[in-house]
Structures are given as C-alpha cells and as structure tokens.
Design an enzyme around this catalytic site. Structure first.
Site, PDB file in Angstrom:
ATOM      1  CE  LYS A  67      -3.658   2.104   2.703  1.00  0.00           C
ATOM      2  NZ  LYS A  67      -4.792   2.413   3.742  1.00  0.00           N
ATOM      3  CE  LYS A 110      -5.975   2.142  -0.213  1.00  0.00           C
ATOM      4  NZ  LYS A 110      -6.283   2.008   0.789  1.00  0.00           N
TER       5      LYS A 110
HETATM    6  C1  PBG Z   1      -7.433   2.596   5.821  1.00  0.00           C
HETATM    7  C2  PBG Z   1      -7.771   2.673   4.252  1.00  0.00           C
HETATM    8  C3  PBG Z   1      -7.551   4.000   3.464  1.00  0.00           C
HETATM    9  C4  PBG Z   1      -8.671   3.330   2.173  1.00  0.00           C
HETATM   10  C5  PBG Z   1      -8.531   2.292   2.347  1.00  0.00           C
HETATM   11  N1  PBG Z   1      -8.109   1.669   3.519  1.00  0.00           N
HETATM   12  C6  PBG Z   1      -7.429   5.235   3.549  1.00  0.00           C
HETATM   13  C7  PBG Z   1      -5.561   5.266   3.580  1.00  0.00           C
HETATM   14  O1  PBG Z   1      -4.995   4.901   4.045  1.00  0.00           O
HETATM   15  O2  PBG Z   1      -5.644   6.378   3.906  1.00  0.00           O
HETATM   16  C8  PBG Z   1      -8.135   3.755   0.378  1.00  0.00           C
HETATM   17  C9  PBG Z   1      -9.076   4.110   0.091  1.00  0.00           C
HETATM   18  C10 PBG Z   1      -9.668   4.744  -1.386  1.00  0.00           C
HETATM   19  O3  PBG Z   1      -8.759   5.423  -1.682  1.00  0.00           O
HETATM   20  O4  PBG Z   1     -10.042   4.129  -1.979  1.00  0.00           O
HETATM   21  N2  PBG Z   1      -6.018   3.211   6.186  1.00  0.00           N
END
Ligand code: PBG
Length: 325
Positions: free
Chosen positions: A195, A248
């Site tokens: 991520k 992601k």
């Molecule tokens: C929680 C999380 C996030 C997203 C999914 N789980 C936000 C982040 O890490 O700031 C983002 C999903 C999206 O942008 O559609 N940590």
C-alpha cells in the site's frame, strides 16, 4: 505488390473472432464493492467527490447488499464512520461498533453475500493515523494488539474475511494468531500487502472522514518510487500467513501488480481507489471522455496486469455494463 504474410486484422474483423481470441475477461464475481457505514437511521448521504457513492446507515445495507447480489457482485468490503473517535481508536474493536453492527445486519439479512472488513484504526482515531501514538509517533507494536482485537471483533460479528490496511509491520501474523486462537482459522486474511502513500486516497478520506490531523502516512505507507520493496512487503505477508495479497492503488501501480503476479502464487487483489474512480467520473461528467468505456478499459487493464480480484467503486456499474444495460 508485396502482401503482408501475417495479418493480425484477420482475427479482428468481427466480434465473433474478437471474442474467440480475447485473452482477459472480467466477471462481477471478481469485484468487491466498498460500502461506507454511518450511524443513524434511514440515512443515505452522497459523497460529493465520489458521484454515485453513498454513506449508508446500517438499516440501508441489506438493500444495497441485495442489489449487489442481483448484479452478480458477491462481496462487499466495509468501512465504518464511528459515533466518536479517541486517541486509541477504541471504536474499531467495540463489540457494538458501527462495522460490527453492519456485519451482523448483512449476515442476517443477506447471508449469501461475502462480507469483507477493512481492518485499520484511522477511521476511529481522533488524530486520523492508522495506529496509536507514542511520543507523537505512530507506534508499531502497541498498534498490533489493537488491530488483532479489531479483526477478531469483526470475525466474531460474522465477517467472512478481514483485510488489514494499516501497514504496520507484523500485523498479518498477529491477526492470524488472534483468529486461530479463537477458532476462526477459516477466516482468510486479504492483506493490503503493498500500500503506497498515495494522493489518490483523497476522496476516500472525505468519505470516511479519516485524513490525518497532523503529518502524513509516509512513515508507514510505501514510497511510490519503490518496487523491490513491494516484493519484500509481499514476501513478509506470505510468510505471516496472508491468503490474498493486495496492491493499492491500482492503475498507477500496474507494474507492481504484474510483479506480484509473477513472483507469488497467492491470489492478487488490486484496489482501484477513490481518486482513480473520481477522476473518471469527473471527466465523464464534463463530457470529456466516455465514462463507461474508460471504466471498462481501466478495470480490464488491472486484470491484464495480473489481478484476480478488483476492489472498486465501479463494481455495480461494471456489472450492469457487462450485463448489457
Ligand atoms: C484505511 C484505508 C484507506 C483506504 C482504504 N483503507 C485510506 C488511507 O490509507 O488513507 C483508501 C481507499 C480509497 O482511496 O478508495 N487505512
């Protein structure tokens, strides 16, 4: 006159040939639809930066779940907006927390639907970070226990799969042990293994009200410049017992999806995130692109890069398009 020996156009001349040799397909069962759950009753609040996406109160979920199933989308992933936030994010693992109630509602009313949960603290902490703070820093090891408790509370409420998105080191094994020790050895973990610290999460942070109140997430989410590090992250999660590896965001990281596909034999998921969705919606609203075709092409590119599963706000729209309407 010299004739071309091989003519790729032969197999492009009509839709039957094109369909016959199509290498990549997308079916609704491979998509997971994100849902934002909020307190209250009878609430269906549009998210301004994500046209077509709503924050729903628990009583609205069954209808949404049934609609997904009718379209062939068999899985949703839940994100919660708690009533109150605190420094330790205690709402994340509350037995009667917003996500826990949402899981019970969906498993009661739409049992055929697979309910996945996002496991993280950022929606529940008042500072908006994905872990708890010690001396002003996001502390890895104290956070692990809270994440494990959160995942366990989701499993107890009936979640079919948990998806840790916090990016703390060691969380997959911590969650795996907590689940196993409590007889949830059959609940898989889909880890947000890779991520990135991405600006594409902007609209999500509005939707889930979880922007960090100070600093940013770069001390735990990955640097977009790195790909070898993605393999190290994924290797750790495989060793710790992850069942599915997620990358992601998706489109800006198609190379990473492909690398994970080639290096590992676990299923690979890709999260087509809020900003990626919002850009297509916005350009389509302006009439600058054909929204449906760009959606289909984008999701196909994620599959072609090697993702088995796509988490996307387009799941329902794409399922409708596949159905031909
Ligand atoms: C929680 C999380 C996030 C997203 C999914 N789980 C936000 C982040 O890490 O700031 C983002 C999903 C999206 O942008 O559609 N940590």
């Amino acid at each position: 006159m010299v004739f071309p020996e091989y003519r790729p156009r032969r197999l492009r001349q009509n839709e039957n040939f094109r369909a016959m040799i199509r290498e990549t397909t997308l079916v609704p069962e491979q998509m997971i639809y994100p849902l934002f759950v909020m307190p209250g009753k009878n609430r269906r609040e549009p998210v301004p930066s994500m046209p077509g996406v709503f924050r729903l109160s628990v009583d609205q979920l069954a209808r949404e779940g049934k609609e997904c199933l009718e379209l062939g989308v068999r899985s949703v992933i839940l994100f919660g907006l708690p009533e109150k936030k605190d420094p330790m994010g205690s709402g994340a693992h509350a037995g009667d927390g917003i996500v826990q109630r949402a899981i019970r509602e969906l498993k009661n009313k739409v049992p055929e639907l697979t309910v996945v949960t996002d496991v993280c603290l950022c929606e529940y902490t008042d500072h908006g970070h994905c872990g708890c703070l010690v001396g002003g820093e996001v502390d890895n090891d104290t956070t692990l226990e809270l994440l494990a408790r959160t995942a366990l509370s989701h499993a107890k409420a009936g979640a079919d799969m948990v998806a840790p998105s916090d990016m703390m080191d060691g969380r997959v094994s911590e969650i795996r042990s907590a689940l196993d020790e409590n007889n949830f050895h059959m609940v898989p973990i889909m880890s947000y293994a890779v991520k990135y610290a991405s600006a594409f999460y902007g609209p999500f942070r509005d939707a889930a009200d979880c922007a960090p109140q100070f600093g940013d997430r770069r001390s735990y989410q990955m640097d977009p410049a790195n790909s070898r590090e993605a393999l190290r992250e994924a290797t750790l999660d495989v060793d710790e017992g992850a069942d599915i590896l997620m990358v992601k965001p998706a489109v800006a990281y198609l190379d990473i999806i492909r690398q994970l596909r080639d290096e590992f034999d676990l299923p690979v998921a890709a999260y087509h995130v809020s900003g990626e969705y919002a850009m297509i919606k916005a350009a389509a609203e302006k009439g600058w692109i054909d929204g449906d075709r760009v959606m289909a092409e984008t999701l196909l590119s994620i599959r072609r890069a090697g993702a088995d599963i796509i988490i996307t706000y387009f799941a329902k729209d794409m399922a409708r398009l596949l159905r031909g309407g």
